[in-house]
Design a protein around this motif. Structure first.
Motif, short mmCIF file in Angstrom:
data_model
loop_
_atom_site.label_atom_id
_atom_site.label_comp_id
_atom_site.label_asym_id
_atom_site.label_seq_id
_atom_site.Cartn_x
_atom_site.Cartn_y
_atom_site.Cartn_z
N THR A 165 1.05 -1.06 -0.13
CA THR A 165 -0.20 -0.03 0.14
C THR A 165 0.90 1.31 -0.01
OG1 THR A 165 -0.01 0.02 2.44
CG2 THR A 165 -2.07 -1.13 1.07
N PRO A 166 1.62 1.56 -1.08
CA PRO A 166 2.35 2.81 -1.06
C PRO A 166 2.06 3.79 -1.66
CG PRO A 166 3.09 1.24 -3.05
CD PRO A 166 1.64 0.61 -2.19
N LEU A 167 0.73 3.77 -2.28
CA LEU A 167 0.54 4.84 -3.14
C LEU A 167 -0.14 6.05 -2.47
CD1 LEU A 167 -1.71 2.72 -6.01
CD2 LEU A 167 0.63 3.63 -5.87
N VAL A 168 -0.92 5.81 -1.30
CA VAL A 168 -1.45 6.87 -0.50
C VAL A 168 -0.02 7.36 0.16
CG1 VAL A 168 -1.89 5.74 1.56
CG2 VAL A 168 -3.02 7.62 1.11
N ALA A 169 0.86 6.88 0.32
CA ALA A 169 2.27 7.37 1.37
C ALA A 169 2.88 8.32 0.35
CB ALA A 169 3.10 6.07 1.77
N VAL A 170 2.92 7.83 -0.98
CA VAL A 170 3.55 8.77 -2.10
C VAL A 170 2.71 10.23 -2.01
CG1 VAL A 170 4.25 9.12 -4.38
CG2 VAL A 170 4.81 7.01 -3.18
N LYS A 171 1.35 10.01 -2.12
CA LYS A 171 0.47 10.92 -2.30
C LYS A 171 0.52 11.96 -1.06
CE LYS A 171 -4.31 11.80 -4.34
NZ LYS A 171 -3.71 12.22 -5.70
N ILE A 172 0.64 11.37 -0.13
CA ILE A 172 0.48 12.53 1.12
C ILE A 172 1.76 13.24 1.13
CG2 ILE A 172 1.53 10.86 3.08
CD1 ILE A 172 -1.34 13.54 3.40
N THR A 173 3.01 12.61 0.91
CA THR A 173 4.24 13.12 0.70
C THR A 173 4.14 14.39 -0.35
OG1 THR A 173 5.37 11.06 1.22
CG2 THR A 173 6.59 12.85 0.39
N GLU A 174 3.60 13.86 -1.18
CA GLU A 174 3.46 15.09 -2.43
C GLU A 174 2.51 16.34 -2.02
OE1 GLU A 174 1.81 12.81 -5.54
OE2 GLU A 174 3.74 12.35 -6.52
N LEU A 175 1.72 15.92 -1.12
CA LEU A 175 0.67 17.16 -0.46
C LEU A 175 1.45 17.91 0.54
CD1 LEU A 175 -2.96 16.95 0.43
CD2 LEU A 175 -1.32 17.62 2.31
N LEU A 176 2.36 16.96 1.28
CA LEU A 176 3.11 18.19 1.86
C LEU A 176 4.26 19.01 1.42
CD1 LEU A 176 3.61 15.33 4.54
CD2 LEU A 176 2.83 17.72 5.35
N TYR A 177 4.67 18.50 0.30
CA TYR A 177 5.62 19.26 -0.45
C TYR A 177 4.53 20.61 -1.01
CZ TYR A 177 8.98 15.48 -1.24
OH TYR A 177 9.91 14.35 -0.94
N GLU A 178 3.51 20.14 -1.46
CA GLU A 178 2.64 21.22 -1.84
C GLU A 178 2.36 22.42 -0.87
OE1 GLU A 178 -1.65 21.69 -4.29
OE2 GLU A 178 -0.91 19.78 -4.08
N ALA A 179 2.24 21.82 0.16
CA ALA A 179 1.86 22.82 1.53
C ALA A 179 3.05 23.29 2.02
CB ALA A 179 1.51 22.04 2.60
N GLY A 180 4.23 23.18 1.41
CA GLY A 180 5.41 23.90 1.57
C GLY A 180 6.55 23.19 2.35
N LEU A 181 6.56 22.05 2.49
CA LEU A 181 7.60 21.22 3.08
C LEU A 181 8.96 21.04 2.12
CD1 LEU A 181 8.35 19.65 5.82
CD2 LEU A 181 7.65 17.52 4.54
N PRO A 182 10.08 21.39 2.61
CA PRO A 182 11.17 21.08 1.65
C PRO A 182 11.38 19.70 1.37
CG PRO A 182 11.67 22.72 3.45
CD PRO A 182 10.40 21.98 3.82
N GLY A 183 11.80 19.50 0.38
CA GLY A 183 12.30 18.12 -0.06
C GLY A 183 12.87 17.11 0.64
N TRP A 184 14.14 18.05 1.29
CA TRP A 184 15.14 17.34 1.99
C TRP A 184 14.67 16.84 3.60
CZ3 TRP A 184 16.39 19.51 6.82
CH2 TRP A 184 15.97 20.83 6.94
N MET A 185 13.53 17.36 3.96
CA MET A 185 12.83 17.09 5.09
C MET A 185 11.91 15.75 5.10
SD MET A 185 13.09 19.04 8.03
CE MET A 185 11.45 18.77 8.75
N LEU A 186 11.63 15.31 3.97
CA LEU A 186 10.99 14.08 3.82
C LEU A 186 11.15 13.44 2.33
CD1 LEU A 186 8.79 12.27 4.95
CD2 LEU A 186 6.97 13.77 3.79
N SER A 187 11.41 12.16 2.74
CA SER A 187 11.64 11.34 1.35
C SER A 187 10.68 9.91 1.50
CB SER A 187 13.13 10.92 1.07
OG SER A 187 13.82 12.09 0.75
N VAL A 188 10.19 9.57 0.66
CA VAL A 188 9.52 8.23 0.53
C VAL A 188 10.19 7.42 -0.41
CG1 VAL A 188 7.82 9.19 -0.90
CG2 VAL A 188 7.17 7.07 0.22
N LEU A 189 10.45 6.11 0.17
CA LEU A 189 11.19 5.07 -0.82
C LEU A 189 10.42 3.87 -0.44
CD1 LEU A 189 14.90 5.53 0.65
CD2 LEU A 189 13.63 6.61 -1.68
#
Length: 277
Positions: A165-189
Protein backbone atom coordinates in the motif's frame (compact mmCIF):
# COMPACT_ATOMS: atom_id res chain seq x y z
CA UNK A 1 12.27 9.58 -9.03
CA UNK A 2 11.79 8.41 -12.59
CA UNK A 3 12.88 4.83 -12.98
CA UNK A 4 12.00 2.14 -15.51
CA UNK A 5 11.68 -0.49 -12.77
CA UNK A 6 8.09 -0.06 -11.58
CA UNK A 7 6.12 -1.75 -8.83
CA UNK A 8 2.48 -2.49 -9.68
CA UNK A 9 0.03 -2.21 -6.79
CA UNK A 10 -3.05 -4.42 -6.96
CA UNK A 11 -6.41 -4.12 -5.24
CA UNK A 12 -6.52 -7.26 -3.06
CA UNK A 13 -10.31 -7.46 -3.40
CA UNK A 14 -10.70 -7.46 -7.19
CA UNK A 15 -7.13 -7.86 -8.47
CA UNK A 16 -7.22 -4.65 -10.51
CA UNK A 17 -4.10 -2.49 -10.81
CA UNK A 18 -4.47 0.48 -8.45
CA UNK A 19 -1.31 2.21 -9.65
CA UNK A 20 2.44 1.95 -10.11
CA UNK A 21 5.41 3.46 -8.29
CA UNK A 22 9.15 3.52 -8.87
CA UNK A 23 10.80 0.46 -7.35
CA UNK A 24 13.91 1.78 -5.59
CA UNK A 25 16.91 0.14 -3.99
CA UNK A 26 20.02 0.64 -1.89
CA UNK A 27 21.59 3.32 -4.09
CA UNK A 28 18.52 5.58 -3.89
CA UNK A 29 18.28 4.96 -0.13
CA UNK A 30 21.86 6.12 0.40
CA UNK A 31 21.17 9.15 -1.80
CA UNK A 32 18.10 10.01 0.30
CA UNK A 33 20.13 9.73 3.51
CA UNK A 34 22.83 12.06 2.17
CA UNK A 35 20.24 14.55 0.91
CA UNK A 36 18.51 14.66 4.29
CA UNK A 37 21.77 15.13 6.17
CA UNK A 38 22.88 17.86 3.79
CA UNK A 39 19.69 19.62 4.78
CA UNK A 40 18.73 23.19 4.05
CA UNK A 41 17.41 26.27 5.79
CA UNK A 42 16.05 25.35 9.22
CA UNK A 43 12.30 25.81 9.51
CA UNK A 44 11.02 27.87 12.44
CA UNK A 45 8.30 26.54 14.73
CA UNK A 46 5.76 28.73 12.99
CA UNK A 47 6.85 27.60 9.53
CA UNK A 48 6.44 23.97 10.57
CA UNK A 49 3.05 24.81 12.03
CA UNK A 50 1.98 26.52 8.81
CA UNK A 51 3.02 23.56 6.65
CA UNK A 52 1.19 21.02 8.81
CA UNK A 53 -1.91 23.18 9.15
CA UNK A 54 -2.07 23.85 5.40
CA UNK A 55 -1.63 20.13 4.73
CA UNK A 56 -4.48 19.45 7.16
CA UNK A 57 -6.82 21.76 5.29
CA UNK A 58 -5.76 20.40 1.90
CA UNK A 59 -6.31 16.82 3.04
CA UNK A 60 -9.80 17.69 4.27
CA UNK A 61 -10.64 19.24 0.91
CA UNK A 62 -9.42 16.08 -0.88
CA UNK A 63 -11.09 13.55 1.39
CA UNK A 64 -12.82 11.71 -1.44
CA UNK A 65 -9.63 11.58 -3.52
CA UNK A 66 -7.56 10.11 -0.69
CA UNK A 67 -10.21 7.72 0.59
CA UNK A 68 -10.76 6.35 -2.93
CA UNK A 69 -7.04 5.76 -3.34
CA UNK A 70 -6.80 3.90 -0.02
CA UNK A 71 -9.76 1.76 -1.08
CA UNK A 72 -8.15 1.03 -4.44
CA UNK A 73 -4.84 -0.18 -3.00
CA UNK A 74 -6.03 -1.80 0.25
CA UNK A 75 -9.48 -3.12 -0.62
CA UNK A 76 -11.06 -1.47 2.41
CA UNK A 77 -14.57 -0.07 2.01
CA UNK A 78 -15.07 3.67 1.51
CA UNK A 79 -16.72 4.06 4.90
CA UNK A 80 -13.53 2.88 6.60
CA UNK A 81 -11.14 4.81 4.37
CA UNK A 82 -13.14 8.05 4.72
CA UNK A 83 -12.87 7.63 8.47
CA UNK A 84 -9.12 7.07 8.10
CA UNK A 85 -8.70 10.33 6.19
CA UNK A 86 -10.47 12.06 9.08
CA UNK A 87 -8.04 10.48 11.50
CA UNK A 88 -5.16 11.64 9.34
CA UNK A 89 -6.55 15.17 9.44
CA UNK A 90 -6.58 15.01 13.25
CA UNK A 91 -2.95 13.85 13.39
CA UNK A 92 -1.86 16.78 11.21
CA UNK A 93 -3.87 19.18 13.37
CA UNK A 94 -2.42 17.92 16.66
CA UNK A 95 1.10 17.88 15.23
CA UNK A 96 0.70 21.47 14.02
CA UNK A 97 -0.35 22.49 17.53
CA UNK A 98 2.65 20.73 19.05
CA UNK A 99 5.02 22.49 16.66
CA UNK A 100 4.26 25.77 18.46
CA UNK A 101 4.99 24.43 21.94
CA UNK A 102 8.27 24.92 23.76
CA UNK A 103 8.63 22.42 26.60
CA UNK A 104 12.06 23.58 27.68
CA UNK A 105 12.55 23.91 31.43
CA UNK A 106 14.48 26.27 33.72
CA UNK A 107 16.13 25.10 36.94
CA UNK A 108 17.77 27.15 39.70
CA UNK A 109 21.20 25.98 40.82
CA UNK A 110 21.23 27.81 44.17
CA UNK A 111 18.98 25.25 45.87
CA UNK A 112 21.74 23.85 48.09
CA UNK A 113 24.56 25.33 50.22
CA UNK A 114 27.02 24.50 47.45
CA UNK A 115 24.88 25.71 44.61
CA UNK A 116 25.81 28.72 42.54
CA UNK A 117 23.54 31.58 41.57
CA UNK A 118 23.02 30.29 38.07
CA UNK A 119 20.24 28.97 35.90
CA UNK A 120 20.06 25.78 33.86
CA UNK A 121 17.63 25.62 31.00
CA UNK A 122 16.86 22.85 28.58
CA UNK A 123 16.14 23.01 24.87
CA UNK A 124 14.91 20.32 22.53
CA UNK A 125 16.92 19.55 19.41
CA UNK A 126 15.61 17.29 16.64
CA UNK A 127 17.51 14.16 15.79
CA UNK A 128 19.51 14.50 12.59
CA UNK A 129 17.66 11.76 10.71
CA UNK A 130 14.66 9.51 11.37
CA UNK A 131 13.58 6.39 9.48
CA UNK A 132 9.85 5.60 9.48
CA UNK A 133 8.77 2.09 8.46
CA UNK A 134 5.04 1.43 8.17
CA UNK A 135 2.80 -1.62 7.52
CA UNK A 136 0.04 -2.16 4.95
CA UNK A 137 -2.95 -1.65 7.23
CA UNK A 138 -4.23 1.92 7.66
CA UNK A 139 -1.67 3.16 5.12
CA UNK A 140 -2.45 6.87 5.62
CA UNK A 141 -2.95 7.01 9.36
CA UNK A 142 0.10 4.86 10.14
CA UNK A 143 2.26 7.06 7.92
CA UNK A 144 1.03 10.35 9.38
CA UNK A 145 1.47 9.12 12.94
CA UNK A 146 5.19 8.94 12.19
CA UNK A 147 6.00 11.74 9.76
CA UNK A 148 3.73 14.50 11.13
CA UNK A 149 5.32 14.58 14.63
CA UNK A 150 8.76 14.40 13.02
CA UNK A 151 7.94 17.44 10.88
CA UNK A 152 6.56 19.22 13.95
CA UNK A 153 9.88 18.92 15.78
CA UNK A 154 12.01 19.52 12.69
CA UNK A 155 13.50 16.05 12.25
CA UNK A 156 14.28 15.06 8.63
CA UNK A 157 12.59 11.73 7.85
CA UNK A 158 12.85 8.94 5.30
CA UNK A 159 9.63 6.97 4.95
CA UNK A 160 9.57 3.32 3.87
CA UNK A 161 5.89 2.30 3.43
CA UNK A 162 4.66 -1.21 2.78
CA UNK A 163 5.01 -2.26 -0.85
CA UNK A 164 1.41 -3.50 -0.61
CA UNK A 165 0.00 0.00 0.00
CA UNK A 166 2.56 2.64 -1.05
CA UNK A 167 0.35 4.85 -3.22
CA UNK A 168 -1.24 6.94 -0.48
CA UNK A 169 2.17 7.34 1.22
CA UNK A 170 3.52 8.88 -1.98
CA UNK A 171 0.41 11.03 -2.34
CA UNK A 172 0.51 12.46 1.19
CA UNK A 173 4.20 13.23 0.71
CA UNK A 174 3.36 15.15 -2.46
CA UNK A 175 0.63 17.02 -0.57
CA UNK A 176 3.14 18.02 2.13
CA UNK A 177 5.51 19.28 -0.56
CA UNK A 178 2.63 21.30 -1.99
CA UNK A 179 1.99 22.70 1.48
CA UNK A 180 5.56 24.03 1.57
CA UNK A 181 7.64 21.22 3.09
CA UNK A 182 11.21 21.23 1.68
CA UNK A 183 12.14 18.03 -0.12
CA UNK A 184 15.13 17.32 2.14
CA UNK A 185 12.81 17.11 5.15
CA UNK A 186 10.92 14.09 3.82
CA UNK A 187 11.62 11.32 1.32
CA UNK A 188 9.47 8.28 0.57
CA UNK A 189 11.17 5.15 -0.75
CA UNK A 190 9.31 2.12 -2.07
CA UNK A 191 11.32 -1.02 -2.70
CA UNK A 192 12.47 -4.37 -1.30
CA UNK A 193 12.98 -4.35 2.47
CA UNK A 194 16.30 -6.10 1.95
CA UNK A 195 17.57 -3.03 0.09
CA UNK A 196 15.63 -0.07 1.51
CA UNK A 197 14.66 -0.95 5.10
CA UNK A 198 17.86 -2.85 5.85
CA UNK A 199 19.95 0.07 4.60
CA UNK A 200 18.01 2.53 6.74
CA UNK A 201 18.20 0.56 9.99
CA UNK A 202 21.88 -0.35 9.69
CA UNK A 203 23.24 3.02 8.56
CA UNK A 204 24.74 4.72 11.64
CA UNK A 205 23.71 8.12 10.31
CA UNK A 206 20.04 7.25 10.91
CA UNK A 207 19.60 8.08 14.57
CA UNK A 208 16.04 6.85 15.19
CA UNK A 209 13.89 4.11 13.65
CA UNK A 210 10.13 4.49 14.13
CA UNK A 211 8.76 1.06 13.22
CA UNK A 212 5.33 -0.54 13.11
CA UNK A 213 5.00 -4.09 11.88
CA UNK A 214 5.61 -7.74 12.68
CA UNK A 215 8.43 -9.00 14.87
CA UNK A 216 10.25 -10.37 11.83
CA UNK A 217 10.70 -6.82 10.61
CA UNK A 218 12.80 -5.99 13.68
CA UNK A 219 15.62 -8.30 12.68
CA UNK A 220 18.79 -6.31 12.20
CA UNK A 221 17.44 -3.14 13.85
CA UNK A 222 19.91 -1.86 16.48
CA UNK A 223 17.87 -1.67 19.67
CA UNK A 224 19.26 1.74 20.58
CA UNK A 225 17.68 3.20 17.46
CA UNK A 226 14.14 2.04 18.10
CA UNK A 227 11.63 4.79 18.76
CA UNK A 228 10.77 5.10 22.44
CA UNK A 229 14.25 4.80 23.97
CA UNK A 230 15.76 7.65 25.93
CA UNK A 231 17.46 10.41 23.97
CA UNK A 232 20.69 11.85 25.31
CA UNK A 233 20.73 15.09 27.25
CA UNK A 234 23.62 17.39 26.40
CA UNK A 235 25.04 19.85 28.92
CA UNK A 236 26.15 23.19 27.53
CA UNK A 237 27.90 26.06 29.31
CA UNK A 238 27.37 29.46 27.69
CA UNK A 239 26.81 27.84 24.33
CA UNK A 240 29.87 25.54 24.38
CA UNK A 241 29.20 21.81 24.65
CA UNK A 242 31.06 20.27 27.57
CA UNK A 243 29.81 16.70 27.75
CA UNK A 244 27.10 14.08 27.37
CA UNK A 245 25.04 12.29 29.97
CA UNK A 246 22.12 9.93 29.79
CA UNK A 247 19.14 11.43 31.53
CA UNK A 248 16.19 9.29 32.55
CA UNK A 249 14.00 12.39 32.64
CA UNK A 250 14.85 13.15 29.04
CA UNK A 251 11.90 11.21 27.67
CA UNK A 252 8.47 11.83 29.08
CA UNK A 253 5.42 9.73 28.39
CA UNK A 254 4.92 9.38 24.66
CA UNK A 255 1.90 11.65 24.79
CA UNK A 256 2.13 13.22 21.36
CA UNK A 257 4.68 11.33 19.28
CA UNK A 258 7.31 14.07 19.56
CA UNK A 259 9.24 12.56 22.46
CA UNK A 260 11.98 10.27 21.23
CA UNK A 261 12.46 12.29 18.05
CA UNK A 262 14.32 15.08 19.83
CA UNK A 263 17.41 15.44 22.00
CA UNK A 264 17.37 17.40 25.24
CA UNK A 265 20.10 20.03 25.47
CA UNK A 266 21.06 21.71 28.74
CA UNK A 267 22.39 25.24 28.64
CA UNK A 268 24.27 26.49 31.69
CA UNK A 269 24.79 30.15 32.34
CA UNK A 270 24.20 33.08 34.65
CA UNK A 271 20.82 34.62 35.26
CA UNK A 272 21.66 37.23 32.62
CA UNK A 273 22.26 34.52 30.06
CA UNK A 274 19.26 32.35 30.91
CA UNK A 275 17.60 33.13 27.62
CA UNK A 276 20.62 32.43 25.46
CA UNK A 277 20.69 29.32 23.20
Amino acid sequence: VNREDKLSVYNPYNGEVAGTVANLGKAETIEAIETALQGGETLSRYQRYEILDKARRMLLERTEEFSSLITAESGLCLKETTYEVGRGHDVLQFSAMEALKDDGEIFSCDVSPHGKSRKIFTLREPHKLVAAITPFNHPLNQVLHKIAPAIACGAPTILKPSSKTPLVAVKITELLYEAGLPGWMLSVLVGPSSEVADTLVTDPRVEVVSFTGGEDGLQGVPRGKLFGLLPSRRAVDDGDRVGNADCSAGLRSNRNGLDGLVDDELHLGSDDHASRG
